[in-house]
Design a protein around this motif. Structure first.
Motif, PDB file in Angstrom:
ATOM      1  N   ASP A 166      76.650  44.537 -67.546  1.00 27.90           N
ATOM      2  CA  ASP A 166      77.430  45.379 -68.439  1.00 27.90           C
ATOM      3  C   ASP A 166      77.305  44.838 -69.858  1.00 27.90           C
ATOM      4  O   ASP A 166      77.382  43.627 -70.081  1.00 27.90           O
ATOM      5  CB  ASP A 166      78.896  45.365 -67.984  1.00 27.90           C
ATOM      6  N   SER A 167      77.110  45.729 -70.836  1.00 22.34           N
ATOM      7  CA  SER A 167      76.889  45.274 -72.209  1.00 22.34           C
ATOM      8  C   SER A 167      78.085  44.512 -72.764  1.00 22.34           C
ATOM      9  O   SER A 167      77.919  43.587 -73.567  1.00 22.34           O
ATOM     10  CB  SER A 167      76.516  46.452 -73.117  1.00 22.34           C
ATOM     11  N   GLY A 168      79.303  44.852 -72.331  1.00 23.72           N
ATOM     12  CA  GLY A 168      80.481  44.101 -72.764  1.00 23.72           C
ATOM     13  C   GLY A 168      80.472  42.682 -72.220  1.00 23.72           C
ATOM     14  O   GLY A 168      80.793  41.720 -72.938  1.00 23.72           O
ATOM     15  N   ASP A 169      80.094  42.529 -70.949  1.00 29.26           N
ATOM     16  CA  ASP A 169      79.994  41.191 -70.357  1.00 29.26           C
ATOM     17  C   ASP A 169      78.862  40.398 -71.006  1.00 29.26           C
ATOM     18  O   ASP A 169      78.973  39.178 -71.189  1.00 29.26           O
ATOM     19  CB  ASP A 169      79.753  41.283 -68.853  1.00 29.26           C
ATOM     20  N   MET A 170      77.786  41.094 -71.362  1.00 31.33           N
ATOM     21  CA  MET A 170      76.637  40.434 -71.966  1.00 31.33           C
ATOM     22  C   MET A 170      77.040  39.711 -73.251  1.00 31.33           C
ATOM     23  O   MET A 170      76.537  38.625 -73.535  1.00 31.33           O
ATOM     24  CB  MET A 170      75.533  41.468 -72.240  1.00 31.33           C
ATOM     25  N   VAL A 171      77.943  40.300 -74.012  1.00 31.66           N
ATOM     26  CA  VAL A 171      78.389  39.686 -75.264  1.00 31.66           C
ATOM     27  C   VAL A 171      78.948  38.288 -74.985  1.00 31.66           C
ATOM     28  O   VAL A 171      78.611  37.321 -75.683  1.00 31.66           O
ATOM     29  CB  VAL A 171      79.430  40.569 -75.982  1.00 31.66           C
ATOM     30  N   ALA A 172      79.782  38.152 -73.972  1.00 30.28           N
ATOM     31  CA  ALA A 172      80.370  36.851 -73.640  1.00 30.28           C
ATOM     32  C   ALA A 172      79.300  35.855 -73.210  1.00 30.28           C
ATOM     33  O   ALA A 172      79.328  34.688 -73.624  1.00 30.28           O
ATOM     34  CB  ALA A 172      81.422  37.006 -72.550  1.00 30.28           C
ATOM     35  N   TYR A 173      78.340  36.294 -72.403  1.00 34.85           N
ATOM     36  CA  TYR A 173      77.278  35.395 -71.941  1.00 34.85           C
ATOM     37  C   TYR A 173      76.437  34.924 -73.128  1.00 34.85           C
ATOM     38  O   TYR A 173      76.099  33.741 -73.235  1.00 34.85           O
ATOM     39  CB  TYR A 173      76.388  36.063 -70.893  1.00 34.85           C
ATOM     40  N   VAL A 174      76.102  35.853 -74.009  1.00 33.20           N
ATOM     41  CA  VAL A 174      75.292  35.503 -75.175  1.00 33.20           C
ATOM     42  C   VAL A 174      76.081  34.586 -76.106  1.00 33.20           C
ATOM     43  O   VAL A 174      75.531  33.620 -76.645  1.00 33.20           O
ATOM     44  CB  VAL A 174      74.805  36.779 -75.902  1.00 33.20           C
ATOM     45  N   ASP A 175      77.361  34.850 -76.285  1.00 34.61           N
ATOM     46  CA  ASP A 175      78.184  33.984 -77.137  1.00 34.61           C
ATOM     47  C   ASP A 175      78.154  32.546 -76.626  1.00 34.61           C
ATOM     48  O   ASP A 175      78.038  31.602 -77.418  1.00 34.61           O
ATOM     49  CB  ASP A 175      79.619  34.493 -77.215  1.00 34.61           C
ATOM     50  N   ASP A 176      78.264  32.362 -75.318  1.00 33.65           N
ATOM     51  CA  ASP A 176      78.187  31.016 -74.731  1.00 33.65           C
ATOM     52  C   ASP A 176      76.842  30.365 -75.035  1.00 33.65           C
ATOM     53  O   ASP A 176      76.778  29.181 -75.386  1.00 33.65           O
ATOM     54  CB  ASP A 176      78.387  31.066 -73.218  1.00 33.65           C
ATOM     55  N   LEU A 177      75.765  31.133 -74.880  1.00 33.97           N
ATOM     56  CA  LEU A 177      74.423  30.595 -75.117  1.00 33.97           C
ATOM     57  C   LEU A 177      74.181  30.308 -76.598  1.00 33.97           C
ATOM     58  O   LEU A 177      73.502  29.345 -76.948  1.00 33.97           O
ATOM     59  CB  LEU A 177      73.368  31.559 -74.564  1.00 33.97           C
TER      60      LEU A 177
END
Length: 166
Positions: free
Chosen positions: A74-85
Motif C-alpha cells: 500500500d502506498s501509505g505503508d510504503m511511506v513509513a518503510y521508506v522513511d525508516d530506510l
C-alpha cells in the motif's frame, strides 16, 4: 491427569486441520515469517524494508509509487518503510525532475551493505526454517509454490524465476 485452568499441555493439532493443506501452509508461513523477522532484526530491517531494498538493488532507481506497486505494498505503508530506510541512510529520495510530485528512490552504498548482511542472515534462517528438508526437497517445494503463485499472479511470478540457492 485431567485439564486444570491455566495448564497448557502440548498436543497435536486437530486431525481435521492437519489434513488441510491451507492450514499447514498458514502454519508454516507463520513460522517462516517469525524466523525471517528475527533474521532481519540483525540488520535493523523489517520484512518490507528488506523488500524495498531488494527491488531497488535489482531495478535501480524507481519512482516510489512504482516500487510500492511492484511489491504489492500500500502506498501509505510504503511511506513509513521508506522513511525508516531514509533515516538509516540505506535509501536516497529525490524529486523526479519530469514530475515534481513523484519521488525517485535509490539504494545507497550503505543500503547495499545492509542488504548483503540481511541476505546472509536470511540464508541462515532458511536453513533453520526448512532444515527438515534436503536441498533437493527445498527446490521441489519452491518450484511447486512458485507454480501456484504464478497461476494466481503471473506478472509477479514470471516463468523465468530460478529456484533459490539452497
Amino acid at each position: 491427569m485431567g485439564y486444570a485452568p491455566g495448564m497448557t499441555t502440548p498436543a497435536p493439532k486437530p486431525l481435521a486441520l492437519r489434513r488441510r493443506l491451507p492450514f499447514a501452509l498458514v502454519t508454516l508461513a507463520t513460522a517462516a515469517r517469525r524466523d525471517t523477522t528475527q533474521a532481519l532484526a540483525g540488520s535493523d530491517l523489517g520484512i518490507f524494508q528488506h523488500a524495498v531494498l531488494c527491488v531497488l538493488a535489482e531495478s535501480g532507481p524507481l519512482i516510489q509509487k512504482d516500487a510500492a506497486a511492484r511489491l504489492g505494498i500500500d502506498s501509505g505503508d510504503m511511506v513509513a518503510y521508506v522513511d525508516d530506510l531514509l533515516a538509516s541512510g540505506s535509501v536516497d529520495k529525490q524529486r523526479d525532475p519530469a514530475d515534481r510530485r513523484r519521488q525517485i528512490l535509490e539504494i545507497t552504498p550503505k543500503g547495499r551493505r545492509v542488504l548483503a548482511k540481511a541476505e546472509r542472515d536470511l540464508d541462515a534462517s532458511t536453513e533453520e526454517t526448512f532444515g527438515a528438508l534436503s536441498p533437493e526437497e527445498r527446490e521441489v517445494l519452491y518450484g511447486l509454490l512458485v507454480r501456484v503463485l504464478a497461476q494466481r499472479d503471473p506478472e509477479g511470478w514470471p516463468d523465468e524465476d530460478q529456484p533459490p540457492a539452497s
